[in-house]
Scaffold this active site. Structure first.
Site, short mmCIF file in Angstrom:
data_model
loop_
_atom_site.label_atom_id
_atom_site.label_comp_id
_atom_site.label_asym_id
_atom_site.label_seq_id
_atom_site.Cartn_x
_atom_site.Cartn_y
_atom_site.Cartn_z
N CYS A 95 7.76 -8.33 -13.84
CA CYS A 95 6.68 -9.24 -13.73
C CYS A 95 5.19 -8.45 -13.82
CB CYS A 95 6.56 -9.98 -12.30
SG CYS A 95 8.01 -11.04 -12.36
N LEU B 232 0.67 -1.10 -0.04
CA LEU B 232 0.07 0.05 0.05
C LEU B 232 0.95 1.18 -0.08
CD1 LEU B 232 -2.94 -0.98 2.47
CD2 LEU B 232 -3.06 -0.59 0.11
N ARG C 18 13.94 -2.68 -15.85
CA ARG C 18 12.98 -3.26 -16.73
C ARG C 18 11.72 -2.50 -16.36
NH1 ARG C 18 13.66 -9.49 -16.95
NH2 ARG C 18 14.47 -9.35 -15.05
N GLY D 104 6.66 -1.19 -11.91
CA GLY D 104 7.37 -1.54 -13.04
C GLY D 104 8.03 -2.79 -12.72
C1 UDX Z 1 6.87 -9.06 -8.15
C2 UDX Z 1 6.03 -9.81 -7.05
O1 UDX Z 1 6.14 -9.38 -5.84
C3 UDX Z 1 6.53 -11.20 -6.96
O2 UDX Z 1 5.79 -12.20 -6.05
C4 UDX Z 1 6.59 -11.78 -8.46
O3 UDX Z 1 6.99 -13.28 -8.33
C5 UDX Z 1 7.37 -11.00 -9.51
O4 UDX Z 1 6.85 -9.84 -9.37
P1 UDX Z 1 9.04 -7.73 -8.24
O5 UDX Z 1 8.58 -7.31 -9.56
O6 UDX Z 1 10.32 -8.10 -8.04
O7 UDX Z 1 8.00 -8.89 -7.57
O8 UDX Z 1 8.95 -6.45 -6.91
P2 UDX Z 1 7.94 -6.09 -6.14
O9 UDX Z 1 8.56 -5.91 -4.90
O10 UDX Z 1 6.64 -6.86 -5.87
O11 UDX Z 1 7.39 -4.56 -6.73
C6 UDX Z 1 6.82 -4.50 -7.80
C7 UDX Z 1 6.54 -3.08 -8.34
O12 UDX Z 1 5.51 -2.56 -7.48
C8 UDX Z 1 7.94 -2.04 -8.23
O13 UDX Z 1 7.73 -1.07 -9.18
C9 UDX Z 1 7.65 -1.40 -6.79
O14 UDX Z 1 8.22 -0.38 -6.78
C10 UDX Z 1 6.00 -1.22 -6.66
N1 UDX Z 1 5.39 -1.16 -5.48
C11 UDX Z 1 5.51 -2.38 -4.77
C12 UDX Z 1 4.80 -0.03 -5.40
O15 UDX Z 1 4.74 1.06 -5.89
N2 UDX Z 1 4.17 -0.01 -3.99
C13 UDX Z 1 4.28 -1.05 -3.16
O16 UDX Z 1 3.48 -0.96 -2.02
C14 UDX Z 1 4.72 -2.12 -3.50
#
Ligand code: UDX
Length: 481
Positions: free
Chosen positions: A307, A297, A375, A304
């Site tokens: 995934c 949250l 990415r 980004g």
């Molecule tokens: C994600 C999933 O968490 C993981 O379970 C899956 O296997 C692959 O995709 P990842 O992409 O490595 O992992 O990073 P994550 O920490 O989940 O963040 C993804 C994106 O969301 C980032 O850009 C991050 O900055 C953003 N984010 C995350 C937010 O803007 N707010 C948040 O509260 C959480």
């Protein structure tokens, strides 16, 4: 009698093993040193992991850590050479230590001989890339090539376990290809075991998962997978056993749900800005309700990474193929694109619409902290917009600058945060790296050309910024009076 004695011994050793290694704190100084190691001789499976990217390396090293003999295979020779020297091609905390340790223990090897790896293993984990094409469709060509290679080299019963994120029905496709290529000479099972690792915390996610999902359709494969994951089962980590299609679907739904949660809080943040409410307190206020949950949250510049953007598009594409329109997932993507524009507008507003000739210090190029991965990073979009507005860019990231240089070779790369900020008209913080949280703001105030700052991760203290005379903005926080 001998067998039950062995089992007892195994359980005792396993118990000491698990209590030592599976502390939640895998970040502790000596987390990979001086541990008692498991005596898993009876359970030492020969495993190959095809594809040595993030998922393959973490899974390979983790499975070796569980006591198996693992060969990680990749067609990229130079990558394999690097890995055999104990170096890793990505920045991922704790992974290098884990890999080095497992190489020394002779439980982990790297090879570019994919066919040999297939032939010499009982279980093959597929961890190759599944990129997205322009239409949002997942490109399964790497998966198909591996499935065909497995079929051609099948020399006995094997389990083929998919770790790559693949659209529903891919397990069946893999089955069909292996059957065709092997001419059904040997029995095999295909299992879906999606990976939920987060870059930056991937080792911890592998060793301490919230759950393990196994799309497994025979008792034989289930028993072997249970053996492999015994250290996790012993610790009562929840296991979900289901069909291939359901397991594949879980992965897409998990990522789409998380992406939706982020887009939702970003919209709420924009509302908070309008009504002078504080989005972080709102997030806490709702997150303590267990039905909502406090994680994911954090408002920011939009999600980004490798995934969320890819998997949400792929989920939409698969749904469309099945005559469905997933409106909520579609909205999550739309809001995400809008959030990037919103961030650009806020930065532009701080500069009163005059970006031309201004020096913008960008702190944070990776898509988030603790990774060198760029990415789908919001920084890519913003740099493009800043350049189109004829601004000058001084960019800095603790780990990701080299990757960004391939994309934008002509912008200036600073050697430190302080270097980036010196002489800048505005500081733009895009990721939540610890060193940005600890930024020396009074020094920045004295070295920047203008005291203007945009904090896209809400990591800086607004009172301090205000006291130092900064003109600043963030995402959805109440203004300091
Ligand atoms: C994600 C999933 O968490 C993981 O379970 C899956 O296997 C692959 O995709 P990842 O992409 O490595 O992992 O990073 P994550 O920490 O989940 O963040 C993804 C994106 O969301 C980032 O850009 C991050 O900055 C953003 N984010 C995350 C937010 O803007 N707010 C948040 O509260 C959480």
């Amino acid at each position: 009698m001998e067998t039950s004695k062995n089992i007892l011994l195994f359980l005792l050793i396993l118990n000491s093993f698990t209590s030592n290694i599976f502390s939640k704190d895998v970040n502790s100084q000596n987390s990979y040193a001086n541990r008692s190691l498991p005596n898993l001789e009876t359970k030492n499976y020969k495993i190959s992991v095809i594809g040595s990217g993030y998922v393959g390396l973490v899974a390979g090293a983790g499975l070796a850590y569980f006591g198996n003999s693992v060969v990680c295979a990749d067609i990229d020779n130079s990558k394999v050479e690097l890995l055999n020297q104990g170096e890793i091609p990505i920045y991922e905390p704790k992974l290098k230590e884990l890999i080095s340790e497992q190489i020394k223990l002779d439980r982990l090897k790297f090879t570019s001989q994919v066919e040999d790896a297939i032939r010499s293993s009982d279980i093959i984990f597929i961890a190759v890339g599944t990129p997205m094409d322009d239409t949002g469709r997942t490109d399964l060509s790497y998966i198909e090539a591996v499935a065909k290679a497995i079929g051609k080299n099948l020399n006995g019963y094997k389990i083929i376990c998919t770790k790559s994120t693949v659209p529903v029905n891919t397990g069946q496709l893999i089955k069909d290809l292996i059957s065709l290529e092997s001419e059904d000479k040997f029995e095999f099972d295909v299992v879906s075991n999606p990976e939920f690792l987060k870059e930056g915390d991937a080792v911890n996610d592998f060793l301490n998962p919230d759950r393990v999902v196994l799309g497994v359709e025979t008792e034989k494969a289930k028993e072997i997978l249970n053996d492999i994951y015994r250290p996790l089962i012993e610790r009562d980590i929840p296991f979900i056993y289901t069909s291939l299609n359901t397991a594949e679907t879980i992965k897409y739904v998990a990522n789409s749900f998380l992406a939706t949660k982020i887009s939702f809080i970003n919209e709420v943040a924009n509302f908070c800005e309008k009504v002078n409410a504080d989005v972080l307190v709102v997030a806490k206020g709702i997150g303590l309700d267990k039905r909502i949950g406090q994680y994911f949250l954090n408002p920011g510049p939009g999600f980004g990474g490798s995934c969320f953007p890819k998997d949400t598009h792929s989920f939409l594409h698969k749904a469309n193929q099945n005559g469905l329109n997933l409106q909520i997932v579609e909205a999550a993507l739309k809001v995400n694109a809008q959030q990037r524009k919103h961030v650009f507008e806020k930065i532009s507003n701080l500069l009163e619409g005059e970006l031309e000739g201004k020096t913008i210090a960008i702190l944070g190029l990776a898509f988030k902290a603790e990774t060198d991965d760029i990415r789908e990073s919001p920084a890519i979009y913003l740099i493009k917009e800043f350049l189109a507005s004829k601004a000058n860019i001084k960019a800095y990231d603790p780990m990701a600058s080299n990757n960004m240089k391939h994309l934008y070779p002509d912008i200036t790369y600073a050697s430190s945060s302080a270097d980036a900020l010196s002489g800048a008209d505005i500081a733009v913080i895009l990721t939540e790296w610890k060193e940005f949280k600890e930024l020396d703001l009074s020094k920045a105030a004295s070295t920047m050309k203008n005291k203007v700052l945009f904090d896209a991760r809400n990591i800086l203290k607004v009172n301090e910024l205000k006291d130092l005379g900064f003109k600043f903005a963030n995402i959805g926080l109440a203004q300091v009076k």
